[in-house]
Design an enzyme around this catalytic site. Structure first.
Site, PDB file in Angstrom:
ATOM      1  N   MET A  47     -12.529  -5.300   3.350  1.00  0.00           N
ATOM      2  CA  MET A  47     -11.770  -4.468   4.279  1.00  0.00           C
ATOM      3  C   MET A  47     -11.668  -5.170   5.635  1.00  0.00           C
ATOM      4  O   MET A  47     -12.676  -5.597   6.195  1.00  0.00           O
ATOM      5  CB  MET A  47     -12.441  -3.108   4.453  1.00  0.00           C
ATOM      6  CG  MET A  47     -12.404  -2.215   3.214  1.00  0.00           C
ATOM      7  SD  MET A  47     -10.713  -1.848   2.655  1.00  0.00           S
ATOM      8  CE  MET A  47     -10.035  -0.998   4.094  1.00  0.00           C
ATOM      9  N   SER A  60       0.839  -1.195   0.000  1.00  0.00           N
ATOM     10  CA  SER A  60       0.000   0.000   0.000  1.00  0.00           C
ATOM     11  C   SER A  60       0.875   1.247   0.000  1.00  0.00           C
ATOM     12  O   SER A  60       1.594   1.513   0.963  1.00  0.00           O
ATOM     13  CB  SER A  60      -0.918   0.018   1.220  1.00  0.00           C
ATOM     14  OG  SER A  60      -1.635   1.231   1.264  1.00  0.00           O
ATOM     15  N   HIS A 100      -8.044   1.904  -5.104  1.00  0.00           N
ATOM     16  CA  HIS A 100      -9.177   1.681  -4.197  1.00  0.00           C
ATOM     17  C   HIS A 100      -9.788   3.032  -3.889  1.00  0.00           C
ATOM     18  O   HIS A 100      -9.173   3.865  -3.222  1.00  0.00           O
ATOM     19  CB  HIS A 100      -8.674   0.983  -2.930  1.00  0.00           C
ATOM     20  CG  HIS A 100      -9.698   0.864  -1.861  1.00  0.00           C
ATOM     21  ND1 HIS A 100      -9.358   0.730  -0.521  1.00  0.00           N
ATOM     22  CD2 HIS A 100     -11.058   0.846  -1.895  1.00  0.00           C
ATOM     23  CE1 HIS A 100     -10.460   0.638   0.196  1.00  0.00           C
ATOM     24  NE2 HIS A 100     -11.503   0.724  -0.609  1.00  0.00           N
ATOM     25  N   HIS A 103      -0.789  -0.811  -4.478  1.00  0.00           N
ATOM     26  CA  HIS A 103      -2.136  -0.447  -4.032  1.00  0.00           C
ATOM     27  C   HIS A 103      -2.190   1.047  -3.760  1.00  0.00           C
ATOM     28  O   HIS A 103      -1.399   1.587  -2.979  1.00  0.00           O
ATOM     29  CB  HIS A 103      -2.499  -1.224  -2.768  1.00  0.00           C
ATOM     30  CG  HIS A 103      -3.920  -1.046  -2.336  1.00  0.00           C
ATOM     31  ND1 HIS A 103      -4.968  -1.691  -2.954  1.00  0.00           N
ATOM     32  CD2 HIS A 103      -4.469  -0.302  -1.341  1.00  0.00           C
ATOM     33  CE1 HIS A 103      -6.097  -1.353  -2.356  1.00  0.00           C
ATOM     34  NE2 HIS A 103      -5.822  -0.498  -1.388  1.00  0.00           N
ATOM     35  N   SER A 150       2.207  -0.796   6.358  1.00  0.00           N
ATOM     36  CA  SER A 150       3.287  -0.585   7.322  1.00  0.00           C
ATOM     37  C   SER A 150       4.118  -1.839   7.552  1.00  0.00           C
ATOM     38  O   SER A 150       5.315  -1.754   7.825  1.00  0.00           O
ATOM     39  CB  SER A 150       2.717  -0.082   8.659  1.00  0.00           C
ATOM     40  OG  SER A 150       1.694  -0.935   9.132  1.00  0.00           O
ATOM     41  N   GLY A 179      -9.768   4.293   5.685  1.00  0.00           N
ATOM     42  CA  GLY A 179      -9.444   5.689   5.903  1.00  0.00           C
ATOM     43  C   GLY A 179      -8.083   5.965   6.494  1.00  0.00           C
ATOM     44  O   GLY A 179      -7.498   7.003   6.231  1.00  0.00           O
ATOM     45  N   PHE A 180      -7.539   5.026   7.273  1.00  0.00           N
ATOM     46  CA  PHE A 180      -6.264   5.265   7.931  1.00  0.00           C
ATOM     47  C   PHE A 180      -5.415   4.010   7.929  1.00  0.00           C
ATOM     48  O   PHE A 180      -5.935   2.899   8.034  1.00  0.00           O
ATOM     49  CB  PHE A 180      -6.472   5.718   9.384  1.00  0.00           C
ATOM     50  CG  PHE A 180      -7.235   7.002   9.510  1.00  0.00           C
ATOM     51  CD1 PHE A 180      -6.595   8.217   9.396  1.00  0.00           C
ATOM     52  CD2 PHE A 180      -8.611   6.974   9.725  1.00  0.00           C
ATOM     53  CE1 PHE A 180      -7.310   9.408   9.507  1.00  0.00           C
ATOM     54  CE2 PHE A 180      -9.330   8.158   9.839  1.00  0.00           C
ATOM     55  CZ  PHE A 180      -8.674   9.376   9.728  1.00  0.00           C
ATOM     56  N   GLY A 181      -4.108   4.178   7.830  1.00  0.00           N
ATOM     57  CA  GLY A 181      -3.194   3.048   7.898  1.00  0.00           C
ATOM     58  C   GLY A 181      -2.887   2.673   9.341  1.00  0.00           C
ATOM     59  O   GLY A 181      -3.169   3.416  10.273  1.00  0.00           O
ATOM     60  N   GLY A 182      -2.263   1.494   9.525  1.00  0.00           N
ATOM     61  CA  GLY A 182      -1.773   1.095  10.833  1.00  0.00           C
ATOM     62  C   GLY A 182      -2.812   0.576  11.801  1.00  0.00           C
ATOM     63  O   GLY A 182      -2.523   0.447  12.996  1.00  0.00           O
ATOM     64  N   MET A 184      -8.773   8.794  -1.530  1.00  0.00           N
ATOM     65  CA  MET A 184      -9.799   9.307  -0.623  1.00  0.00           C
ATOM     66  C   MET A 184      -9.889  10.809  -0.825  1.00  0.00           C
ATOM     67  O   MET A 184      -8.876  11.478  -0.995  1.00  0.00           O
ATOM     68  CB  MET A 184      -9.450   9.042   0.834  1.00  0.00           C
ATOM     69  CG  MET A 184      -8.813   7.706   1.123  1.00  0.00           C
ATOM     70  SD  MET A 184      -8.351   7.571   2.860  1.00  0.00           S
ATOM     71  CE  MET A 184      -6.909   6.534   2.735  1.00  0.00           C
ATOM     72  N   ASP A 235      -4.554   4.099  -2.472  1.00  0.00           N
ATOM     73  CA  ASP A 235      -5.770   4.511  -1.773  1.00  0.00           C
ATOM     74  C   ASP A 235      -6.154   5.921  -2.205  1.00  0.00           C
ATOM     75  O   ASP A 235      -5.363   6.860  -2.047  1.00  0.00           O
ATOM     76  CB  ASP A 235      -5.558   4.475  -0.259  1.00  0.00           C
ATOM     77  CG  ASP A 235      -5.588   3.063   0.287  1.00  0.00           C
ATOM     78  OD1 ASP A 235      -6.553   2.339  -0.016  1.00  0.00           O
ATOM     79  OD2 ASP A 235      -4.645   2.671   0.998  1.00  0.00           O
ATOM     80  N   MET A 293     -12.208   5.365  -2.047  1.00  0.00           N
ATOM     81  CA  MET A 293     -13.049   5.578  -0.880  1.00  0.00           C
ATOM     82  C   MET A 293     -13.698   6.950  -1.034  1.00  0.00           C
ATOM     83  O   MET A 293     -13.315   7.928  -0.391  1.00  0.00           O
ATOM     84  CB  MET A 293     -12.214   5.464   0.392  1.00  0.00           C
ATOM     85  CG  MET A 293     -11.822   4.025   0.689  1.00  0.00           C
ATOM     86  SD  MET A 293     -10.487   3.864   1.898  1.00  0.00           S
ATOM     87  CE  MET A 293      -9.067   4.104   0.839  1.00  0.00           C
ATOM     88  N   ASP A 340      -7.477  -5.999   2.903  1.00  0.00           N
ATOM     89  CA  ASP A 340      -6.735  -4.768   3.136  1.00  0.00           C
ATOM     90  C   ASP A 340      -6.970  -4.296   4.567  1.00  0.00           C
ATOM     91  O   ASP A 340      -8.112  -4.047   4.957  1.00  0.00           O
ATOM     92  CB  ASP A 340      -7.207  -3.700   2.142  1.00  0.00           C
ATOM     93  CG  ASP A 340      -6.489  -2.368   2.303  1.00  0.00           C
ATOM     94  OD1 ASP A 340      -5.549  -2.288   3.121  1.00  0.00           O
ATOM     95  OD2 ASP A 340      -6.873  -1.409   1.609  1.00  0.00           O
TER      96      ASP A 340
END
Length: 229
Positions: free
Chosen positions: A146, A9, A71, A34, A203, A151-154, A38, A36, A73, A180
């Site tokens: 999902m 990602s 992807h 990948h 990450s 909306g957020f990594g980690g 948004m 993202d 969003m 993901d």
């Protein structure tokens, strides 16, 4: 048997060096990249964040021939088909939650622009909601499950989402099923055993001392699970 596809990602990459980061991931064995996408505005509030858009895809495409797995969003994915097609996106995955009234038009338009259509569902969305898009005469070609809230990594991997993956794999044996969110060495075996073959990892790859080793480990997990099943 569906092929394993490992997709780092780029949300977790160094945005100041996106082209070199993409090249590094491909050298490390990645199959896809990948992306993202948004957007936050008064009219588009699917997730509270702002990241990659068509101009970045277009810029990156000049530096790589890699499959760009986009992807979206966003609340109005139809508006992004033409810009992303022109920019050089390879795959276009939209959310079922915002496309219940126009998904047929969306799939047709995505394919007409030379991209692979996929559909994604958030953790709270029943898996049955994507069945019509898979059973249609002009179906989507991938489902993204999902395993965190988008909306957020980690974020922490949600193992209960594997029931959706298992159900999809049993019903659609040749389908590309992507997962993901929170994927890494400690969670890949659960996803692979459930039937996922497309693995998005952020990450856990970019933060690893040896990203190539992590990518190889995840690929081997998917291959081993397919052998067992």
């Amino acid at each position: 048997m569906v092929k394993p596809k490992i997709a780092p990602s780029m949300l977790s990459s160094d945005f100041a060096n996106l082209a070199s980061e993409a090249e590094r991931m491909i050298r490390c064995g990645a199959d896809w990249l990948h992306m993202d996408i948004m957007v936050l505005s008064l009219f588009n509030h699917f997730v509270p964040n702002l990241t990659i858009g068509a101009p970045v895809i277009e810029s990156l495409r000049k530096h790589t021939e890699a499959y760009l797995d986009c992807h979206l969003m966003v609340t109005n994915p139809l508006d992004y088909v033409e810009p992303l097609g022109k920019a050089g996106a390879s795959g276009f995955t939209f959310h079922v939650e915002v496309s219940k009234d126009n998904w047929r038009e969306l799939v047709q338009k995505i394919k007409s622009k030379g991209m692979k259509p996929g559909v994604s569902l958030r953790p709270g969305t029943p898996v049955e909601e994507v069945y019509p898009l898979l059973d249609d005469e002009n179906p989507v070609e991938m489902v993204l499950v999902m395993t965190v809230e988008p909306g957020f990594g980690g974020q922490k991997f949600m193992p209960e989402m594997m029931d959706k993956v298992h159900t999809l794999r049993k019903k659609y044996p040749s389908l590309d099923i992507e997962v993901d969110g929170g994927l890494g060495p400690s969670t890949i075996d659960l996803a692979a055993a459930a039937g996922a073959n497309c693995i998005v990892a952020g990450s856990s790859v970019f933060g690893a001392p040896d990203p190539a080793h992590v990518i190889s480990l995840m690929r081997k997990s998917v291959e081993s699970a397919q052998t067992i099943s």
